[in-house]
Design a protein around this motif. Structure first.
Motif, PDB file in Angstrom:
ATOM      1  N   GLU A 167      12.550   7.959  -4.090  1.00  0.00           N
ATOM      2  CA  GLU A 167      13.129   7.271  -5.241  1.00  0.00           C
ATOM      3  C   GLU A 167      12.350   5.999  -5.567  1.00  0.00           C
ATOM      4  N   GLN A 168      11.999   5.236  -4.537  1.00  0.00           N
ATOM      5  CA  GLN A 168      11.185   4.038  -4.751  1.00  0.00           C
ATOM      6  C   GLN A 168       9.813   4.414  -5.309  1.00  0.00           C
ATOM      7  N   ALA A 169       9.256   5.520  -4.829  1.00  0.00           N
ATOM      8  CA  ALA A 169       7.946   5.950  -5.324  1.00  0.00           C
ATOM      9  C   ALA A 169       7.994   6.191  -6.828  1.00  0.00           C
ATOM     10  N   LEU A 170       9.032   6.882  -7.285  1.00  0.00           N
ATOM     11  CA  LEU A 170       9.145   7.161  -8.715  1.00  0.00           C
ATOM     12  C   LEU A 170       9.367   5.873  -9.506  1.00  0.00           C
ATOM     13  N   GLN A 171      10.145   4.946  -8.964  1.00  0.00           N
ATOM     14  CA  GLN A 171      10.335   3.656  -9.633  1.00  0.00           C
ATOM     15  C   GLN A 171       9.020   2.889  -9.703  1.00  0.00           C
ATOM     16  N   PHE A 172       8.252   2.894  -8.620  1.00  0.00           N
ATOM     17  CA  PHE A 172       6.955   2.212  -8.589  1.00  0.00           C
ATOM     18  C   PHE A 172       6.035   2.817  -9.650  1.00  0.00           C
ATOM     19  N   LEU A 173       5.957   4.137  -9.677  1.00  0.00           N
ATOM     20  CA  LEU A 173       5.047   4.812 -10.602  1.00  0.00           C
ATOM     21  C   LEU A 173       5.473   4.659 -12.057  1.00  0.00           C
ATOM     22  N   ARG A 174       6.772   4.603 -12.283  1.00  0.00           N
ATOM     23  CA  ARG A 174       7.296   4.449 -13.642  1.00  0.00           C
ATOM     24  C   ARG A 174       7.505   2.986 -14.023  1.00  0.00           C
ATOM     25  N   ARG A 175       7.274   2.108 -13.049  1.00  0.00           N
ATOM     26  CA  ARG A 175       7.400   0.661 -13.258  1.00  0.00           C
ATOM     27  C   ARG A 175       8.793   0.274 -13.749  1.00  0.00           C
ATOM     28  N   THR A 176       9.780   0.702 -12.985  1.00  0.00           N
ATOM     29  CA  THR A 176      11.161   0.374 -13.310  1.00  0.00           C
ATOM     30  C   THR A 176      11.782  -0.432 -12.178  1.00  0.00           C
ATOM     31  N   GLY A 177      12.913  -1.093 -12.491  1.00  0.00           N
ATOM     32  CA  GLY A 177      13.637  -1.859 -11.481  1.00  0.00           C
ATOM     33  C   GLY A 177      12.768  -2.928 -10.858  1.00  0.00           C
ATOM     34  N   GLN A 178      12.810  -3.027  -9.537  1.00  0.00           N
ATOM     35  CA  GLN A 178      12.050  -4.053  -8.819  1.00  0.00           C
ATOM     36  C   GLN A 178      10.544  -3.868  -8.932  1.00  0.00           C
ATOM     37  N   PHE A 179      10.104  -2.726  -9.454  1.00  0.00           N
ATOM     38  CA  PHE A 179       8.680  -2.433  -9.558  1.00  0.00           C
ATOM     39  C   PHE A 179       8.158  -2.534 -10.990  1.00  0.00           C
ATOM     40  N   ALA A 180       8.837  -3.297 -11.820  1.00  0.00           N
ATOM     41  CA  ALA A 180       8.451  -3.422 -13.234  1.00  0.00           C
ATOM     42  C   ALA A 180       7.016  -3.910 -13.406  1.00  0.00           C
ATOM     43  N   ASP A 181       6.517  -4.718 -12.464  1.00  0.00           N
ATOM     44  CA  ASP A 181       5.166  -5.258 -12.566  1.00  0.00           C
ATOM     45  C   ASP A 181       4.183  -4.559 -11.631  1.00  0.00           C
ATOM     46  N   ALA A 182       4.546  -3.386 -11.148  1.00  0.00           N
ATOM     47  CA  ALA A 182       3.688  -2.674 -10.195  1.00  0.00           C
ATOM     48  C   ALA A 182       2.371  -2.259 -10.855  1.00  0.00           C
ATOM     49  N   PRO A 183       1.287  -2.318 -10.092  1.00  0.00           N
ATOM     50  CA  PRO A 183       0.014  -1.828 -10.632  1.00  0.00           C
ATOM     51  C   PRO A 183       0.014  -0.304 -10.669  1.00  0.00           C
ATOM     52  N   ARG A 184      -0.831   0.253 -11.491  1.00  0.00           N
ATOM     53  CA  ARG A 184      -0.977   1.714 -11.532  1.00  0.00           C
ATOM     54  C   ARG A 184      -1.900   2.113 -10.391  1.00  0.00           C
ATOM     55  N   PRO A 185      -1.418   2.898  -9.424  1.00  0.00           N
ATOM     56  CA  PRO A 185      -2.295   3.282  -8.307  1.00  0.00           C
ATOM     57  C   PRO A 185      -3.368   4.269  -8.767  1.00  0.00           C
ATOM     58  N   GLY A 186      -4.492   4.203  -8.079  1.00  0.00           N
ATOM     59  CA  GLY A 186      -5.573   5.154  -8.332  1.00  0.00           C
ATOM     60  C   GLY A 186      -5.560   6.287  -7.327  1.00  0.00           C
ATOM     61  N   LEU A 187      -4.721   6.161  -6.290  1.00  0.00           N
ATOM     62  CA  LEU A 187      -4.572   7.185  -5.262  1.00  0.00           C
ATOM     63  C   LEU A 187      -3.199   7.028  -4.639  1.00  0.00           C
ATOM     64  N   ILE A 188      -2.551   8.174  -4.374  1.00  0.00           N
ATOM     65  CA  ILE A 188      -1.241   8.182  -3.730  1.00  0.00           C
ATOM     66  C   ILE A 188      -1.345   8.967  -2.428  1.00  0.00           C
ATOM     67  N   LEU A 189      -0.877   8.360  -1.344  1.00  0.00           N
ATOM     68  CA  LEU A 189      -0.740   9.027  -0.053  1.00  0.00           C
ATOM     69  C   LEU A 189       0.754   9.292   0.106  1.00  0.00           C
ATOM     70  N   LEU A 190       1.133  10.563   0.096  1.00  0.00           N
ATOM     71  CA  LEU A 190       2.535  10.947  -0.045  1.00  0.00           C
ATOM     72  C   LEU A 190       3.000  11.820   1.109  1.00  0.00           C
ATOM     73  N   ASP A 191       4.042  11.369   1.803  1.00  0.00           N
ATOM     74  CA  ASP A 191       4.635  12.160   2.869  1.00  0.00           C
ATOM     75  C   ASP A 191       5.510  13.257   2.254  1.00  0.00           C
ATOM     76  N   VAL A 192       5.599  14.393   2.900  1.00  0.00           N
ATOM     77  CA  VAL A 192       6.452  15.487   2.430  1.00  0.00           C
ATOM     78  C   VAL A 192       7.917  15.166   2.720  1.00  0.00           C
TER      79      VAL A 192
END
Length: 150
Positions: free
Chosen positions: A45-70
């Motif tokens: 859920e935090q990952a999607l907020q970070f990527l969509r720049r919502t909530g506490q992640f409104a100012d998050a940078p756009r990542p150029g690479l994602i390391l994602l656990d299953v």
């Protein structure tokens, strides 16, 4: 952004709920002097907020690479991957599934959802750090990544 060697630095988003794996990843970045900024979120859920720049992640940078656990709480890594690859604004970001799962169905589903790579986490520190270095060498040093609009 470029470092002193002229290599373009990209933000890396690590989506990982295991504190030990987060610590080892940070240590790998420090040990190998990986200059790419590392951002960490602990569930899907935090990952999607970070990527969509919502909530506490409104100012998050756009990542150029994602390391994602299953295996993540709230929203699984595979669900994050599916949403990411279905979003025209996010679909070009390379995703490396970095997980303990060796289940064939997780591997197949990851690639069907257009993961760029699937890496099973080594259990010992030295091999884990080496795996992070190899991911960095390949995705952040060797290949040409798209400029992700940010």
């Amino acid at each position: 952004m470029a470092n002193p060697t002229g290599i373009r630095l990209v933000d890396v988003l690590l989506v990982e709920d295991d504190e030990g794996d987060v610590l080892m990843t940070r240590e790998a970045f420090e040990f190998y002097k990986i200059g790419n900024p590392l951002h960490v979120v602990t569930d899907g859920e935090q990952a999607l907020q970070f990527l969509r720049r919502t909530g506490q992640f409104a100012d998050a940078p756009r990542p150029g690479l994602i390391l994602l656990d299953v295996n993540l709480p709230r929203v699984t890594g595979l669900e994050v991957l599916a949403e990411l690859k279905a979003d025209p604004d996010l679909m070009l970001i390379p995703v490396v599934m970095l997980t303990t799962s060796q289940a064939e169905e997780d591997i197949l589903r990851s690639y069907r959802l257009h993961a760029n790579a699937y890496v099973t986490k080594p259990v010992d520190f030295e091999n884990f750090v080496a795996a992070i270095r190899q991911i960095d060498d390949f995705f952040l040093s060797l290949v040409k990544l798209p400029e992700v609009a940010g």
